[in-house]
Motif scaffolding. Structure first.
Motif, short mmCIF file in Angstrom:
data_model
loop_
_atom_site.label_atom_id
_atom_site.label_comp_id
_atom_site.label_asym_id
_atom_site.label_seq_id
_atom_site.Cartn_x
_atom_site.Cartn_y
_atom_site.Cartn_z
N SER A 10 0.92 -1.22 0.11
CA SER A 10 0.16 -0.08 -0.16
C SER A 10 0.84 1.11 0.05
O SER A 10 0.55 2.28 -0.81
CB SER A 10 -0.97 0.06 1.06
OG SER A 10 -0.19 -0.22 2.24
N GLY A 11 2.08 1.37 0.72
CA GLY A 11 2.71 2.37 0.90
C GLY A 11 3.40 2.66 -0.34
O GLY A 11 3.52 3.91 -1.18
N LEU A 31 0.67 3.90 -3.15
CA LEU A 31 0.35 5.47 -2.63
C LEU A 31 1.65 6.37 -3.04
O LEU A 31 1.26 7.25 -3.74
CB LEU A 31 0.10 5.50 -1.22
CG LEU A 31 -1.07 4.88 -0.91
CD1 LEU A 31 -1.36 4.90 0.91
CD2 LEU A 31 -2.42 5.60 -1.28
N ARG A 32 2.86 6.11 -2.83
CA ARG A 32 4.04 6.63 -3.19
C ARG A 32 3.97 7.00 -4.55
O ARG A 32 4.37 8.02 -5.25
CB ARG A 32 5.35 6.26 -2.49
CG ARG A 32 5.60 6.61 -1.22
CD ARG A 32 6.99 6.24 -0.66
NE ARG A 32 6.97 4.67 -0.32
CZ ARG A 32 6.41 4.31 0.64
NH1 ARG A 32 5.85 4.91 1.55
NH2 ARG A 32 6.38 3.01 0.80
N GLN A 39 0.23 10.59 8.26
CA GLN A 39 -1.35 10.06 8.82
C GLN A 39 -1.68 9.15 7.98
O GLN A 39 -1.17 8.77 6.95
CB GLN A 39 -2.40 11.18 8.49
CG GLN A 39 -2.08 12.39 9.52
CD GLN A 39 -2.94 13.56 9.25
OE1 GLN A 39 -3.97 13.54 8.90
NE2 GLN A 39 -2.19 14.71 9.40
N LEU A 40 -2.78 8.33 8.61
CA LEU A 40 -3.22 7.20 7.68
C LEU A 40 -4.32 7.56 6.40
O LEU A 40 -4.93 8.83 6.89
CB LEU A 40 -4.12 6.24 8.53
CG LEU A 40 -3.26 5.45 9.63
CD1 LEU A 40 -4.17 4.45 10.46
CD2 LEU A 40 -2.15 4.62 8.89
N VAL A 41 -4.33 7.14 5.49
CA VAL A 41 -5.20 7.51 4.40
C VAL A 41 -6.47 6.96 4.63
O VAL A 41 -6.60 6.15 5.06
CB VAL A 41 -4.71 6.85 2.88
CG1 VAL A 41 -5.54 7.37 1.81
CG2 VAL A 41 -3.41 7.59 2.72
N LEU A 68 -8.58 4.50 0.34
CA LEU A 68 -7.67 3.46 0.17
C LEU A 68 -8.43 2.14 -0.05
O LEU A 68 -7.97 1.37 -1.09
CB LEU A 68 -7.00 3.40 1.44
CG LEU A 68 -5.66 2.49 1.43
CD1 LEU A 68 -4.83 2.91 0.16
CD2 LEU A 68 -4.77 2.44 2.53
N GLY A 108 1.24 -4.09 4.10
CA GLY A 108 0.98 -2.69 4.73
C GLY A 108 -0.62 -2.51 4.62
O GLY A 108 -0.92 -1.43 5.05
N TYR A 109 -1.18 -3.48 4.32
CA TYR A 109 -2.73 -3.46 4.08
C TYR A 109 -3.04 -4.82 4.21
O TYR A 109 -2.64 -5.59 3.55
CB TYR A 109 -3.33 -2.79 2.56
CG TYR A 109 -4.72 -2.45 2.69
CD1 TYR A 109 -5.15 -1.51 2.91
CD2 TYR A 109 -5.63 -3.56 2.19
CE1 TYR A 109 -6.54 -0.93 2.84
CE2 TYR A 109 -6.97 -3.32 2.24
CZ TYR A 109 -7.43 -2.09 2.54
OH TYR A 109 -8.91 -1.84 2.22
N ARG A 123 -4.58 -2.41 7.71
CA ARG A 123 -3.90 -2.39 8.85
C ARG A 123 -4.88 -1.80 10.01
O ARG A 123 -4.59 -1.23 11.00
CB ARG A 123 -2.52 -1.66 8.83
CG ARG A 123 -2.64 -0.35 8.42
CD ARG A 123 -1.38 0.53 8.25
NE ARG A 123 -0.60 0.16 7.33
CZ ARG A 123 0.69 0.88 7.09
NH1 ARG A 123 0.97 1.90 7.92
NH2 ARG A 123 1.43 0.81 6.06
N GLN A 132 -10.42 -2.17 7.66
CA GLN A 132 -9.97 -2.49 6.24
C GLN A 132 -10.13 -3.79 6.13
O GLN A 132 -10.19 -4.35 5.11
CB GLN A 132 -8.49 -1.91 6.21
CG GLN A 132 -8.09 -0.41 6.10
CD GLN A 132 -6.66 0.07 6.09
OE1 GLN A 132 -5.98 -0.98 6.18
NE2 GLN A 132 -6.60 1.35 6.15
P1 AMP Z 1 4.40 2.50 4.82
O1 AMP Z 1 5.08 2.57 3.53
O2 AMP Z 1 3.54 1.13 4.89
O3 AMP Z 1 4.95 3.01 5.92
O4 AMP Z 1 3.19 3.47 4.13
C1 AMP Z 1 3.43 4.83 4.08
C2 AMP Z 1 2.17 5.90 4.16
O5 AMP Z 1 1.15 5.49 3.42
C3 AMP Z 1 1.59 5.76 5.66
O6 AMP Z 1 2.29 6.64 6.55
C4 AMP Z 1 0.34 6.08 5.47
O7 AMP Z 1 0.13 7.43 5.02
C5 AMP Z 1 -0.13 5.38 4.06
N1 AMP Z 1 -0.63 4.01 4.10
C6 AMP Z 1 0.05 2.88 3.76
N2 AMP Z 1 -0.85 1.74 4.16
C7 AMP Z 1 -1.91 2.34 4.67
C8 AMP Z 1 -3.09 1.72 5.38
N3 AMP Z 1 -3.28 0.54 5.35
N4 AMP Z 1 -4.22 2.52 5.97
C9 AMP Z 1 -3.88 3.78 5.74
N5 AMP Z 1 -2.89 4.57 5.35
C10 AMP Z 1 -1.63 3.71 4.83
#
Ligand code: AMP
Length: 249
Positions: free
Chosen positions: A68-69, A72-73, A94-96, A101, A122-123, A125, A129
């Motif tokens: 997921s990270g 999103l990136r 913050q969390l999306v 998401l 990462g999903y 979490r 979800q």
């Molecule tokens: P990570 O690379 O897993 O640390 O994710 C980077 C960022 O993506 C997190 O700090 C959140 O902003 C967002 N993110 C990733 N996974 C989730 C999730 N399951 N729920 C909400 N936000 C997420």
């Protein structure tokens, strides 16, 4: 200590300590043995080696890595409409929100191209979800890397940086030539506030309270396979052996 290798599935099974790894299996769906596709979730605290284990899983089992990270990136980098919308949320840590998401991750699992399956990282979490994912693309196994907090804190505690250049050292695995001095400039090294034991412990506690309901959900559904240990190189062969069963018909 004798190495116990028993991946009999079907009933709760506590293998106990195996050297520095133990794994506790909760009856994984019986049908998994005859399934070829792996549709897996991996859960593990920051610093548990989840990144290392995930990349080995996707490489060895040819799975789509749905992180997921990373997803999103990538939206943020490509400046898609979605990326522009979530950029401030992700950059501030913050969390999306769920409404944004959940449909994205559902789309990712449904459009995954690998015939071998996918690995969600990462999903989910949160419980919300997890419940949604279970309705749309239920995983057939959840891998939980249970690495003791003390091990993670110790590992991160050894990380020292040369702030000006960004050079990172690890006192155990990649020490500077002169203790606590940068190899190039000989300037003193620092420890990031984030890497200090108290910060790491707080981060881990926040993480644990968030994933506990997720773990309970999968444990109740008998989909949780727990690998406990302190080193990725010891945990990995056990994970690999377990997953290999999915591809044996
Ligand atoms: P990570 O690379 O897993 O640390 O994710 C980077 C960022 O993506 C997190 O700090 C959140 O902003 C967002 N993110 C990733 N996974 C989730 C999730 N399951 N729920 C909400 N936000 C997420």
């Amino acid at each position: 200590m004798q190495l116990v290798r028993n991946f009999r599935l079907g009933s709760y099974h506590d293998v106990g300590l195996i050297g520095s790894i133990s794994h506790r299996k909760f009856s994984c769906a019986r049908h998994s043995l005859s399934q070829k596709r792996i549709e897996a979730v991996i859960i593990g605290p920051p610093g548990s080696g989840k990144g290392t284990i995930s990349s080995r899983i996707v490489k060895d089992f040819q799975l789509d890595h749905l992180s997921s990270g990373d997803i999103l990136r990538s939206h943020i980098q490509k400046k898609t409409d979605f990326g522009n919308k979530i950029a401030p949320i992700v950059t501030s840590g913050q969390l999306v929100p769920f409404e944004l998401l959940a449909p994205l991750m559902e789309h990712e699992t449904k459009s995954s191209k690998s015939p071998s399956g996918w690995l969600l990282d990462g999903y989910p979490r949160s419980l919300q979800q997890t419940e949604r994912l279970h309705k749309t693309s239920a995983p057939n196994v959840t891998i939980y890397l249970n690495v003791p907090f003390a091990t993670i804190i110790d590992r991160i505690k050894s990380r020292w940086v040369h702030i000006a250049s960004g050079r990172v050292y690890n006192l155990d695995f990649n020490p500077p030539k002169v203790p606590f001095k940068d190899d190039v400039t000989n300037e003193p090294l620092d420890q990031r506030d984030d890497d200090k034991p108290e910060s790491v412990r707080k981060r881990l506690e926040v993480y644990q309270s968030m994933v506990d309901p997720v773990l309970k959900f999968y444990r109740d559904k008998k989909l949780l396979i727990e690998f406990s240990g302190t080193e990725s190189n010891v945990i990995w062969p056990e994970v690999k052996k377990f997953l290999a069963q999915f591809q044996k018909v």
